[in-house]
Scaffold this motif. Structure first.
Motif, PDB file in Angstrom:
ATOM      1  N   MET A   1       0.841  -1.206   0.000  1.00  0.00           N
ATOM      2  CA  MET A   1       0.000   0.000   0.000  1.00  0.00           C
ATOM      3  C   MET A   1       0.866   1.241   0.000  1.00  0.00           C
ATOM      4  O   MET A   1       1.863   1.320   0.695  1.00  0.00           O
ATOM      5  N   ASP A   2       0.466   2.239  -0.748  1.00  0.00           N
ATOM      6  CA  ASP A   2       1.164   3.520  -0.790  1.00  0.00           C
ATOM      7  C   ASP A   2       0.940   4.246   0.528  1.00  0.00           C
ATOM      8  O   ASP A   2      -0.183   4.570   0.902  1.00  0.00           O
ATOM      9  N   ARG A   3       2.030   4.512   1.263  1.00  0.00           N
ATOM     10  CA  ARG A   3       1.906   5.134   2.575  1.00  0.00           C
ATOM     11  C   ARG A   3       1.262   6.501   2.490  1.00  0.00           C
ATOM     12  O   ARG A   3       0.594   6.940   3.411  1.00  0.00           O
ATOM     13  N   ASP A   5      -1.226   7.350   0.827  1.00  0.00           N
ATOM     14  CA  ASP A   5      -2.682   7.234   0.812  1.00  0.00           C
ATOM     15  C   ASP A   5      -3.243   6.895   2.182  1.00  0.00           C
ATOM     16  O   ASP A   5      -4.440   7.019   2.412  1.00  0.00           O
ATOM     17  N   ALA A   6      -2.400   6.439   3.088  1.00  0.00           N
ATOM     18  CA  ALA A   6      -2.894   5.993   4.389  1.00  0.00           C
ATOM     19  C   ALA A   6      -3.221   7.143   5.318  1.00  0.00           C
ATOM     20  O   ALA A   6      -3.906   6.949   6.309  1.00  0.00           O
ATOM     21  N   PHE A 338      -9.517   0.815   2.165  1.00  0.00           N
ATOM     22  CA  PHE A 338      -8.247   0.094   1.980  1.00  0.00           C
ATOM     23  C   PHE A 338      -8.330  -0.884   0.808  1.00  0.00           C
ATOM     24  O   PHE A 338      -7.303  -1.286   0.258  1.00  0.00           O
ATOM     25  N   ASP A 340      -9.094  -0.186  -2.042  1.00  0.00           N
ATOM     26  CA  ASP A 340      -8.513   0.483  -3.219  1.00  0.00           C
ATOM     27  C   ASP A 340      -7.035   0.157  -3.369  1.00  0.00           C
ATOM     28  O   ASP A 340      -6.486   0.243  -4.473  1.00  0.00           O
ATOM     29  N   GLN A 341      -6.386  -0.186  -2.260  1.00  0.00           N
ATOM     30  CA  GLN A 341      -4.958  -0.486  -2.305  1.00  0.00           C
ATOM     31  C   GLN A 341      -4.674  -1.906  -2.792  1.00  0.00           C
ATOM     32  O   GLN A 341      -3.519  -2.257  -3.048  1.00  0.00           O
ATOM     33  N   CYS A 342      -5.720  -2.729  -2.882  1.00  0.00           N
ATOM     34  CA  CYS A 342      -5.507  -4.121  -3.278  1.00  0.00           C
ATOM     35  C   CYS A 342      -5.249  -4.260  -4.773  1.00  0.00           C
ATOM     36  O   CYS A 342      -4.689  -5.272  -5.221  1.00  0.00           O
ATOM     37  N   ARG A 343      -5.693  -3.254  -5.533  1.00  0.00           N
ATOM     38  CA  ARG A 343      -5.477  -3.225  -6.973  1.00  0.00           C
ATOM     39  C   ARG A 343      -5.961  -4.517  -7.616  1.00  0.00           C
ATOM     40  O   ARG A 343      -7.137  -4.819  -7.598  1.00  0.00           O
ATOM     41  N   CYS A 350      -6.501 -10.286  -0.425  1.00  0.00           N
ATOM     42  CA  CYS A 350      -5.764  -9.081  -0.054  1.00  0.00           C
ATOM     43  C   CYS A 350      -5.863  -8.827   1.453  1.00  0.00           C
ATOM     44  O   CYS A 350      -4.854  -8.631   2.127  1.00  0.00           O
ATOM     45  N   GLY A 462      -2.455  -7.221   2.058  1.00  0.00           N
ATOM     46  CA  GLY A 462      -2.137  -6.671   0.750  1.00  0.00           C
ATOM     47  C   GLY A 462      -1.886  -7.734  -0.302  1.00  0.00           C
ATOM     48  O   GLY A 462      -1.961  -7.477  -1.505  1.00  0.00           O
TER      49      GLY A 462
END
Length: 469
Positions: A1-3, A5-6, A338, A340-343, A350, A462
């Motif tokens: 996950m892009d930090r 975005d957290a 979250f 959205d971070q699983c792509r 995930c 993830g």
């Protein structure tokens, strides 16, 4: 996950309308003999009670003695005024900032602000929390109605003021002031960066002329894309030489009165202080974090809200009225956005499964058993998950949760209270299991460690096998 975005950590709604007012009763003045007899009786009863009462894990967080009625009078001229400056004392310097990133992150932002007040020897002025991620129509919520301000002030050694103590919340006077824009400097990798706005500024009726901070306030090297600034770099702007050396930087006239003002010296103000660190980004996750060590861990709950959360937890665990709150393990599972971070990874692969979370709970139970000698069987889940089948799996594990719909919590107390109660229940666990990347989980972890010396785990996610160990 892009930090990156957290940081935007949305939660469930909240807002309180409930107040308890104790009505005084008229009593006769007791005689000295009556007082002595009563004190002796109380001492004996207290001793017996300590011997006989069942122990509760919450006993470990009993507050030290402090002045319950914090008096802000010495730090302002008097009652709140129409213009904030009329209430500032000439021999005192202050500092303030505003929030716009979700409640948990706003708590961290105010922790950073208060730490900056400590190292610059200024008095922080804290604005109310806004329900930006819940329901923007909800009224703001005062810092001191969720955080125990007298206890915080005593613990850190400086007073903490709130904006409604300085300026009348009903004032329609638009105050001119100059402030520093940190956001422009840390976002200098973007085209035409602007100061970070907050709805609080309009609520406080402030017309701000922004001056961009120097680029060297950025914590990370210029080539690294990151939004963090350095505590001590910002602190230099609080002192005469650092301020005067940087007054010639880019300035924006105020939007309403179109006046260009230098950053105020008496009330030092910054646009956004969430992304601040001493040595590296995301420091609130680290054991050395100065903002956590010197401020955050002392931001304990307002007693009335904590009692309300305890009552919810007790009902969730079906605790009889005459028994103490038993030790429990709290869990925070964040799903929601979250995902959205699983792509390209399916959500069921995930996110960590309940069996993986249960393994972490077992580890915490074992640590409590071996290190503290207590057997903890109660487990309370908090989560933003909406799938009924998932919650059925939680129940199958023998765990419980607060049913806010049945409790009518939001209806009775306001939309923000489920968020407050979740956070307090998480923090008062004898142990805690949380979700990687969630600031709500991180703060719960730090609180359980600091307040209860409890074991904690953070579940990785993830991809399949992310939490294998």
């Amino acid at each position: 996950m892009d930090r990156q975005d957290a940081y935007d950590d949305p939660e469930t709604p909240f807002i309180p309308t409930f107040r308890i007012k104790l009505q005084p009763t008229k009593r006769k003045k007791p005689s000295p003999g009556t007082i002595c007899a009563a004190l002796a009786g109380i001492s004996l009863l207290s001793f017996g009670f300590l011997l006989l009462k069942p122990l509760s894990h919450l006993d470990t967080q009993d507050a030290p003695s402090y002045s319950a009625a914090f008096n802000s009078q010495p730090y302002v001229q008097g009652p709140p005024t129409q213009r904030f400056r009329d209430n500032l004392r000439n021999n005192t310097k202050y500092i303030t900032s505003w929030t716009s990133a979700g409640w948990t992150n706003d708590v961290m932002t105010y922790g950073n602000l208060i730490y900056l007040a400590l190292i610059t020897e200024r008095i922080p002025i804290i604005a109310k929390f806004l329900s930006s991620h819940i329901d923007p129509s909800e009224p703001p919520f005062a810092f001191g109605e969720i955080i125990d301000v007298p206890r915080l002030s005593q613990a850190i050694g400086i007073p903490v003021l709130e904006w409604h103590e300085v300026k009348d919340p009903e004032s329609q006077v638009l105050d001119d002031i100059g402030c520093w824009s940190v956001w422009e400097s840390v976002e200098n990798y973007k085209e035409d960066p602007r100061p970070r706005e907050s709805p609080t500024i309009d609520r406080l009726k402030l017309d701000i002329s922004w001056t961009r901070t120097p680029d060297w306030v950025k914590l990370t090297p210029p080539g690294i894309i990151d939004d963090h600034a350095s505590f001590w770099s910002l602190a230099t702007l609080a002192f005469p030489q650092g301020r005067s050396d940087n007054l010639g930087l880019s300035n924006h006239p105020s939007p309403q009165h179109q006046v260009s003002l230098p950053p105020d010296d008496q009330l030092l103000c910054f646009d956004f202080l969430y992304f601040i660190g001493a040595q590296q980004p995301w420091e609130w996750e680290s054991d050395y974090s100065p903002a956590w060590r010197f401020v955050g861990q002392h931001m304990r709950w307002n007693a009335s809200v904590e009692r309300l959360a305890d009552a919810h937890a007790r009902r969730a665990m079906n605790v009889p009225v005459n028994e103490p709150t038993p030790p429990y393990i709290s869990i925070h599972v964040r799903h929601g956005d979250f995902g959205d971070q699983c792509r390209s990874v399916p959500l069921d692969q995930c996110f960590a499964s309940l069996s993986i979370i249960a393994r972490r709970v077992s580890e915490v139970q074992e640590e409590l058993r071996t290190q503290k000698g207590i057997e903890v069987t109660q487990v309370i889940m908090t989560s933003d998950e909406l799938d009924p089948e998932w919650w059925s799996g939680v129940r199958a594990l023998g765990w419980t949760w607060v049913d806010y719909a049945t409790e009518r919590t939001a209806e009775i107390y306001g939309k923000w209270h489920p968020v407050f109660i979740d956070a307090i229940i998480q923090s008062n666990g004898a142990g805690f299991v949380g979700t990687r990347g969630s600031t709500m989980s991180n703060l719960a972890r730090r609180r359980v460690q600091s307040w209860h010396n409890g074991p904690t785990r953070i579940v990785q996610w993830g991809r399949p096998g992310a939490d294998d160990h």
